[in-house]
Write an enzyme that holds these catalytic residues in place. Structure first.
Site, mmCIF file in Angstrom:
data_model
loop_
_atom_site.group_PDB
_atom_site.id
_atom_site.type_symbol
_atom_site.label_atom_id
_atom_site.label_comp_id
_atom_site.label_asym_id
_atom_site.label_seq_id
_atom_site.Cartn_x
_atom_site.Cartn_y
_atom_site.Cartn_z
ATOM 1 N N ASP A 1 -22.343 -70.788 -41.556
ATOM 2 C CA ASP A 1 -23.298 -71.358 -42.041
ATOM 3 C C ASP A 1 -23.435 -72.512 -41.380
ATOM 4 O O ASP A 1 -23.392 -73.293 -40.232
ATOM 5 C CB ASP A 1 -22.600 -71.247 -43.275
ATOM 6 C CG ASP A 1 -21.805 -72.337 -43.319
ATOM 7 O OD1 ASP A 1 -21.083 -73.186 -43.025
ATOM 8 O OD2 ASP A 1 -20.989 -71.779 -44.180
ATOM 9 N N SER A 2 -24.970 -73.252 -42.033
ATOM 10 C CA SER A 2 -25.089 -74.735 -41.476
ATOM 11 C C SER A 2 -24.091 -75.816 -42.324
ATOM 12 O O SER A 2 -24.505 -76.796 -42.194
ATOM 13 C CB SER A 2 -26.738 -74.318 -42.318
ATOM 14 O OG SER A 2 -26.722 -74.673 -43.157
ATOM 15 N N GLY A 3 -23.194 -75.574 -42.419
ATOM 16 C CA GLY A 3 -22.844 -76.451 -43.894
ATOM 17 C C GLY A 3 -23.358 -77.175 -44.893
ATOM 18 O O GLY A 3 -22.809 -77.136 -46.097
ATOM 19 N N GLY A 4 -24.355 -76.486 -45.206
ATOM 20 C CA GLY A 4 -25.376 -77.320 -46.820
ATOM 21 C C GLY A 4 -24.690 -76.656 -47.930
ATOM 22 O O GLY A 4 -24.308 -77.796 -48.479
ATOM 23 N N GLN B 1 -35.401 -69.401 -49.989
ATOM 24 C CA GLN B 1 -35.180 -69.286 -51.133
ATOM 25 C C GLN B 1 -35.680 -69.519 -52.051
ATOM 26 O O GLN B 1 -37.030 -67.717 -51.964
ATOM 27 C CB GLN B 1 -34.484 -71.143 -50.732
ATOM 28 C CG GLN B 1 -33.349 -71.789 -50.172
ATOM 29 C CD GLN B 1 -31.746 -71.275 -51.000
ATOM 30 O OE1 GLN B 1 -32.159 -70.692 -52.663
ATOM 31 N NE2 GLN B 1 -31.080 -71.304 -50.799
ATOM 32 N N GLY C 1 -29.220 -68.175 -52.274
ATOM 33 C CA GLY C 1 -29.165 -68.901 -53.021
ATOM 34 C C GLY C 1 -29.389 -67.842 -54.660
ATOM 35 O O GLY C 1 -29.402 -68.058 -55.738
ATOM 36 N N ASP D 1 -21.189 -61.215 -46.403
ATOM 37 C CA ASP D 1 -20.898 -62.281 -46.113
ATOM 38 C C ASP D 1 -20.244 -62.490 -47.606
ATOM 39 O O ASP D 1 -20.472 -62.520 -49.012
ATOM 40 C CB ASP D 1 -20.366 -63.249 -45.585
ATOM 41 C CG ASP D 1 -20.897 -64.633 -46.300
ATOM 42 O OD1 ASP D 1 -22.114 -64.647 -46.695
ATOM 43 O OD2 ASP D 1 -20.204 -65.377 -47.094
ATOM 44 N N CYS E 1 -5.710 -44.946 -48.900
ATOM 45 C CA CYS E 1 -5.993 -46.086 -47.965
ATOM 46 C C CYS E 1 -5.190 -45.293 -46.534
ATOM 47 O O CYS E 1 -4.339 -45.245 -47.125
ATOM 48 C CB CYS E 1 -5.533 -47.235 -48.713
ATOM 49 S SG CYS E 1 -6.430 -48.819 -47.465
ATOM 50 N N CYS F 1 -4.929 -48.245 -43.872
ATOM 51 C CA CYS F 1 -4.281 -49.571 -43.673
ATOM 52 C C CYS F 1 -2.709 -49.719 -43.555
ATOM 53 O O CYS F 1 -1.868 -48.600 -44.352
ATOM 54 C CB CYS F 1 -5.137 -50.834 -44.554
ATOM 55 S SG CYS F 1 -3.855 -51.267 -46.115
ATOM 56 N N CYS G 1 -0.942 -50.350 -47.333
ATOM 57 C CA CYS G 1 -0.478 -48.952 -48.083
ATOM 58 C C CYS G 1 0.376 -47.801 -47.546
ATOM 59 O O CYS G 1 0.832 -46.564 -48.004
ATOM 60 C CB CYS G 1 -2.118 -47.901 -48.759
ATOM 61 S SG CYS G 1 -2.491 -49.739 -49.899
ATOM 62 N N HIS H 1 -4.955 -55.748 -46.451
ATOM 63 C CA HIS H 1 -5.087 -54.662 -47.701
ATOM 64 C C HIS H 1 -6.953 -54.576 -48.282
ATOM 65 O O HIS H 1 -7.501 -53.902 -47.920
ATOM 66 C CB HIS H 1 -4.769 -54.187 -48.628
ATOM 67 C CG HIS H 1 -5.387 -53.508 -49.180
ATOM 68 N ND1 HIS H 1 -5.009 -51.868 -49.461
ATOM 69 C CD2 HIS H 1 -5.852 -53.166 -50.724
ATOM 70 C CE1 HIS H 1 -5.584 -51.199 -50.083
ATOM 71 N NE2 HIS H 1 -6.083 -52.005 -50.851
#
Lengths: 378, 378
Positions: free
Chosen positions: B92-95, B195, B222, B272, B310, B312, B315, B341
Site C-alpha cells: 500500500d502507499s502508507g497513506g 475515492q 475508503g 485484502d 476443512c 487444513c 483441522c 486455519h
C-alpha cells in the site's frame, strides 16, 4: 515389554550412548527434551517438533493440572491424543512449579498445600496425587513428587528434604504399583529424584535410598539452580556414581549449550530445559559460534544466516537482518523462527554428542563447544 | 511483458475469473491477500504461507518505512529477498496507516506530515515519496497515495478528498514513469485508488479521472469503514462500472467471509483484510458453518476439528478441545494454529469462488455462505 533401556556404547569420559524404547517410539540417548509446559512447546507446532526430530518432550503437571485439568485430559484419551503428539512424553510431578510459581505453599509430611497462581484456588498435592495425575495424563515417564529446596541450603534443611523425598518416593512407588498393577504391561515408567542440595554425603544417601525402592530410572534434582557449574557437576557425579548403570539417569532442568556435554560425560542420559525456547523468545539465538543477540544493531544489514553451519529451516531461508527486524518489531513470527532455530540447535548438539560418544571423543567435543561459548556473543 | 492480466471467464453476476502474471509468479483471480504488515504475516512463516497456497501477500509501507526503513530493504535486495518471499507482493502507499496510526498528521496539497507512532519522529509522505519507497522495496504492485477520510463524510470533505486524490495520482503516475522509465520491463505495476466516500457521483468522477491518468489497475478505497454492507456494495458497483473491464479491480481492506462473494459479483478481482489473521489471534475461527469462538466453554471436551469439512493441517490434527486449551492458556501456539486455519479458510473461499465463477453459479455460492454466517457462531 513395552519399555526398555539399553546402553550400546560408552565413551572414555563415562558418557553412555543408548536407546530408550517407549510405547510411543524409541528415543536415542543421551537426549534433550524441549519443554512443552502447557501441552505445547511455546512457538512450535507439533508438526514442527516432528520435523525437528524431537523424539520426546516434557510436559508440566502443575500447569495442566490447573488448566484444563487432568481428568479432562484423561476423558479425552490422555495427553498424547489431547495434544496430538504421537511420540514420547515425560511429565514432571508438579512439585517444582508448586515451589516456584504458586502462592502460600505449605509443606507437611502429607504433601504440599498451595494456591493456584491462576485463580487463588487451594489444592493439596501429595505423592499419591502426583502419581494419579500423571497416570491419568498417560505420559510415558512420570516423576515422583520430591521436596525442592532453595540453594544454598543449610544442612538441616537439606537433610530433612532428603528424608521427606525418600518417604514420598516410597509412597509414590507404592501408589504407582497399586494403580498400574492391573496391567501386564506397565502404562508408564516412574522415576525417583535424588535430592541433597550441595552435600555430597546427602546426595549419596538419597541416591542409595531411592535405588533401594527400585525405580526404572533416576533423576537428579535441585541442581543448576544458581550454584557454580563445577559444583553442579560434582554433585551430579556423586549421585550418578551410586545409580545403577543399566538404568536411565536424568539431570533435571539443564542446561546451557556449553554445559550439556559435561553432564553427559558424568553419565547423564537425559535433560530438559526451557533455555532454548525461552531464550529464543528473548531474541537470544544459539549458534555453533556462540550466542547471537539478534536484536543488536550490528545485524541490521547482515545477510548471513544466524548460523552459517546450521542446517535448520530458518538458517536455510532467513537472514540475520530479517530476524533482527521481526524481533525488533515484536512480531509473533520472531518467536516462531527463533524457537525453531534454538530447538534445532539443542537437538543437533545432542546428535553431535551421541556421535562423539560412538567415536569415543566426547571430551574433545566438549572442550570445543566450551571454547566457542566462552568467547561471548558473536 | 513481465506483467499481464487476462480475464478468462465471467459469471452471470458480473464476476470475473482470470489470471494475473507478475515477475514473482502467477496469481489466480479473484484473490485474497493475507496482510503481512511488517514483512511478516503475524503467526505464519513464509513456508507456512507457501503451504497454504498464498500466491500474493500485502505488505504495509508505513510500518516498514519507519522500521527498518525502505533504504535498508533496498540495500538488502528488496522486500522479496529481505523477507524470503518469492511470490508476489502488493504494497500500500502508507497513506491509510498514516491516517489511522500516526500522530499530529497534517494534510496539505504537498502531502501528509506526521509523527511516527514508534518514536515521535516527524516525516513527510508525498505522492512522489510513496512511489519511491515502493519502488525501493521492489513490490510487484504499488498503490498511489490517496486521501483517506472518515465516513460518514460531509460532501465538501469528500469532494476535496477526490480532487486531492486525483491530483496526487497524477503526480504519483508521473513520478513512477520517470523512475521506472530506464527499464524496458516495468519493475512494478502501479494502481490508482478511487475515492468519493458514499457519494455515487463523486465515486464516478474519481474513477473517470483515474482512468484518464491510465493505470494498469484500479483500487476502490475508503469503503467498508463502518457504513452498511449494502452501501459498500452500491459504491463498489458505481466505481467498477466506470473502470475498464480489461484491468484489475481491487477493493481495499475487505472483507467478512460472507461478504467476499458479493464484492466478487461486483467485478472485484482482489481484496485484502487483516480479519482472518487478527480474528485468529482473538480466538475467532472461521468455518464452513460460521464463526467458532473457540475459547467458549462448550468446546472444552469437543473432540471434533474446528471445521469438520476443512482440509487444513490444523483441522486434520487438532481438536477443538486442544485449541480451546491453548487459546485459554494464552499460548503463542494458539495464534499460530488459529491463523493457519483462518488464512486457509479465506484462501479456500477464494478457490471456491473461482470455481463457482467457472461454473457460472457464484450467486448460489454467495447466498449459501451468507445463510451459514447469518446463523451466528456455532
Amino acid at each position: 515389554m513395552n519399555f526398555s533401556f539399553e546402553v550400546k556404547a560408552t565413551d572414555p569420559t563415562g558418557a553412555r550412548r543408548g536407546r530408550l524404547t517407549t510405547p510411543h517410539g524409541k528415543v536415542e540417548t543421551p537426549f534433550f527434551m524441549p519443554v512443552g509446559t502447557a501441552a505445547t512447546v511455546k512457538g512450535l507446532t507439533q508438526s514442527a517438533l516432528e520435523d525437528l526430530g524431537a523424539e520426546i518432550i516434557l510436559s508440566n503437571t502443575y500447569h495442566l493440572y490447573l488448566r484444563p485439568g487432568h481428568e479432562l485430559i484423561h476423558r479425552l484419551g490422555g495427553l498424547h491424543r489431547f495434544m496430538s503428539w504421537p511420540r514420547a512424553i515425560l511429565t514432571d510431578s508438579g512439585g517444582f512449579q508448586v515451589f516456584s510459581l504458586s502462592e502460600l505453599r505449605k509443606i507437611t509430611d502429607e504433601g504440599v498445600r498451595f494456591r493456584s497462581h491462576l485463580d487463588g484456588s487451594e489444592h493439596l498435592l501429595t505423592p499419591e496425587k502426583a502419581v494419579e495425575i500423571q497416570l491419568a495424563r498417560g505420559s510415558d515417564i512420570a516423576m515422583v513428587l520430591d521436596e525442592c529446596i532453595e540453594t544454598p541450603a543449610p544442612r538441616g534443611a537439606a537433610e530433612s528434604a532428603v528424608d521427606r523425598t525418600t518417604a514420598w518416593a516410597k509412597r509414590a512407588r507404592k501408589q504407582f504399583l497399586k494403580c498400574a498393577a492391573p496391567n501386564t504391561d506397565l502404562p508408564q515408567w516412574q522415576f525417583g529424584i535424588v535430592q541433597g542440595a550441595t552435600f555430597a554425603d546427602l546426595r549419596r544417601q538419597s541416591a542409595r535410598q531411592l535405588v533401594d525402592i527400585d525405580f526404572p530410572g533416576y533423576a537428579v534434582g535441585g541442581l543448576a539452580v544458581g550454584e557454580p557449574h563445577d559444583l553442579t557437576c560434582e554433585m551430579t557425579g556423586v549421585a550418578t556414581a551410586d545409580l545403577p548403570k543399566e538404568k536411565l539417569r536424568y539431570l533435571m532442568g539443564v542446561g546451557r549449550p556449553e554445559q550439556i556435554a559435561d553432564y553427559v560425560a558424568l553419565g547423564i542420559d537425559m535433560m530438559d530445559c526451557v533455555l532454548p525456547t525461552r531464550a529464543a523468545r528473548h531474541a537470544c539465538l544459539y549458534t555453533s559460534e556462540g550466542r547471537v543477540l539478534i536484536k543488536n544493531a550490528r545485524y541490521a544489514e547482515d545477510q548471513r544466516p544466524v548460523d552459517p553451519s546450521c542446517s535448520c529451516a530458518i538458517c536455510k531461508r532467513y537472514t540475520r537482518a530479517y530476524l533482527r527486524h521481526v524481533f525488533a518489531a515484536g512480531e509473533i513470527t520472531a518467536a516462531i523462527l527463533g524457537t525453531h532455530h534454538n530447538v534445532h540447535f539443542y537437538l543437533d548438539i545432542m546428535r553431535q554428542i551421541r556421535e562423539a560418544i560412538e567415536f569415543g571423543n566426547l571430551a574433545k567435543f566438549s572442550s570445543a563447544i566450551r571454547a566457542r561459548y566462552a568467547a561471548g556473543p558473536a
